[in-house]
Design an enzyme around this catalytic site. Structure first.
Site, PDB file in Angstrom:
ATOM      1  N   CYS A 157       0.821  -1.219   0.000  1.00 27.23           N
ATOM      2  CA  CYS A 157       0.000   0.000   0.000  1.00 27.23           C
ATOM      3  C   CYS A 157       0.855   1.270   0.000  1.00 27.23           C
ATOM      4  CB  CYS A 157      -0.972  -0.001   1.174  1.00 27.23           C
ATOM      5  SG  CYS A 157      -0.200  -0.263   2.791  1.00 27.23           S
ATOM      6  N   HIS A 251      -2.010   7.049   3.706  1.00 26.80           N
ATOM      7  CA  HIS A 251      -0.550   7.152   3.799  1.00 26.80           C
ATOM      8  C   HIS A 251      -0.088   8.439   3.118  1.00 26.80           C
ATOM      9  CE1 HIS A 251      -0.491   3.315   5.527  1.00 26.80           C
ATOM     10  NE2 HIS A 251       0.038   2.587   4.565  1.00 26.80           N
TER      11      HIS A 251
END
Length: 357
Positions: A157, A251
C-alpha cells in the site's frame, strides 16, 4: 459486463477480507458466492465466525456488515470448492498465500493482497493505468507453471501511491534518484499484533519492519520494462524511510526526485493533469486518477483521503529542488482502499476487459 463473475474471498473474516466484502457488496460485475477461512472459522456462519467469546462482533469497517454476507457459510481455505468460481480474491498473510494461492491458481485466476508472489520472475505486479502492459506476463506464468489460472498480486500500500505519482514524472523527465519518507496510517498495521494505542498516542514510530525494502524493489519492478518474458527493473535508485503516525487511514509521503531532464513545477503539474490512463470506465476506477492541490496545506489525510471513493492519488506542494536538480512533492493515497481491496478489484476489472479473466 453482461454476465457477473462468480468470486470467492479467502480470509474473509480478517481486516483485509472485510475491506473486500465492503467493496464487493454492490459491485456490478462481481458476485460473492463463497467464503473461505482458517480452521477456526470453517463451518461457521460469517457473523458467528466474527463473534468473540465475550460477544463482541469483530467487524472493523465503518460500514455495517453487508446483509447478504451475514449468513454465508465459511469453507476451509485449503479445501475451497472452486467449481463455478471465476476469480479468487485472497486477503491472507504471506505464509498462507505461499501454500494456498498455487492451489487456487492451478484452476482459476487469483488476485491477491499478499506479498508472497510479488517479486517472482513470472508474476506481474499491476497498477492499472501505470503498468497495465505487464499483464502480458500472465501467459508466460501459466505456461511455465502449468496453471489454468494465475496469481496477480497488488503492490504494498505504500508502494502504490509513490509508483502512481512517479509514472508521469518518469515519462516527462526521466528519473535518476527517488528519496521518499512515509507517514503511514495505523490501519496499515491491522488490529492483531500491530500498533497499539499506547504506542501511537503522542508519538511517531520510526520503523516498520521490511517495509522500506518492499517499497524500493516493488517500485523498480512496477516502473521497469517487460522485455519478452523478463522484467527489467527501472534503473533509477530508490531510497525510503517508512514511519507510522497517529492517523487512522491514508498514507502520506514526501518525495524527492532527481530528474534526467530539467523539470519545472509547471511542467510537473501538467504531467499529472494530462496523464492518460488506459483502463477506461471501470467500476472501481476514480474519476480523477490524480488530484493535484494548489493549496500548500493539502493533501491532508482526514480531509482528502475519501475523495473519489478513496481511489484518487493526491499530490501537493510540488516545488523545485534546484540545488539537487529535481522536484519535491507530497502525496496521499488511501491505504485501505486504493492500496488494498478496492485496488485489487480495479486490477480484476482491468483483467476482465483485457481478456485475461
Amino acid at each position: 459486463m453482461s454476465i457477473r463473475k462468480k468470486v470467492a474471498v479467502v480470509g474473509a473474516t480478517g481486516i483485509a477480507g472485510q475491506q473486500f466484502l465492503t467493496a464487493l457488496a454492490n459491485h456490478p460485475w462481481f458476485e460473492v458466492v463463497r467464503f473461505a477461512g482458517s480452521p477456526r472459522s470453517a463451518g461457521k456462519r460469517y457473523e458467528d465466525a466474527l463473534r468473540a467469546p465475550n460477544g463482541q462482533i469483530g467487524w472493523w469497517q465503518p460500514e455495517p456488515i453487508p446483509q447478504q454476507f451475514r449468513n454465508m457459510m465459511i469453507e476451509s481455505a485449503p479445501e475451497l470448492n472452486l467449481d463455478g468460481i471465476d476469480i479468487v480474491f485472497t486477503a491472507i498473510d504471506s505464509d498462507a498465500a505461499k501454500e494456498l494461492e498455487p492451489l487456487y491458481a492451478a484452476r482459476v485466476p487469483v488476485v491477491s493482497t499478499a506479498s508472497a508472489f510479488r517479486m517472482e520472475e513470472d508474476v506481474p505486479l499491476l497498477i492499472p493505468g501505470v503498468n497495465t502492459a505487464h499483464a502480458a506476463m500472465i501467459r508466460a506464468q501459466q505456461k511455465k507453471r502449468g496453471w489454468k489460472g494465475f496469481v496477480v498480486p497488488i503492490p504494498n500500500c505504500t508502494t502504490y501511491g509513490m509508483a502512481c505519482t512517479l509514472a508521469p514524472l518518469q515519462k516527462a523527465f526521466g528519473l535518476k534518484t527517488v528519496i521518499m519518507t512515509s507517514m503511514q496510517a495505523t490501519s496499515g498495521a491491522g488490529r492483531n499484533g500491530g500498533v497499539l494505542a499506547l504506542d501511537m498516542l503522542d508519538n511517531l514510530v520510526p520503523y516498520i519492519p521490511k517495509e522500506e525494502e518492499k517499497v524500493q524493489i516493488e517500485t523498480q519492478k512496477i516502473l521497469g520494462a517487460l522485455q519478452g518474458e523478463k522484467f527489467v527493473p527501472a534503473s533509477f535508485a530508490v531510497s525510503c524511510t517508512c514511519t507510522r503516525v497517529p492517523v487512522t487511514d491514508g498514507h502520506t509521503e514526501t518525495v524527492f526526485i532527481a530528474t534526467e531532464r530539467p523539470a519545472t513545477v509547471e511542467a510537473a503539474i501538467a504531467a499529472f493533469k494530462e496523464y492518460k490512463t488506459d483502463f477506461g470506465d471501470l467500476p472501481s476506477a476514480p474519476k480523477n486518477f490524480f488530484t493535484v492541490h494548489d493549496d500548500p496545506f493539502h493533501p491532508q489525510p482526514r480531509i482528502d483521503r475519501d475523495q473519489d471513493g478513496g481511489m484518487s492519488t493526491h499530490v501537493g506542494r510540488i516545488r523545485e529542488e534546484k540545488a539537487l536538480g529535481g522536484l519535491k512533492y507530497v502525496l496521499l493515497s488511501h491505504n485501505t482502499k486504493a492500496g488494498a481491496a478496492k485496488g485489487a478489484l480495479l486490477v480484476a476489472e482491468n483483467l476482465c476487459v483485457t481478456g485475461y479473466i
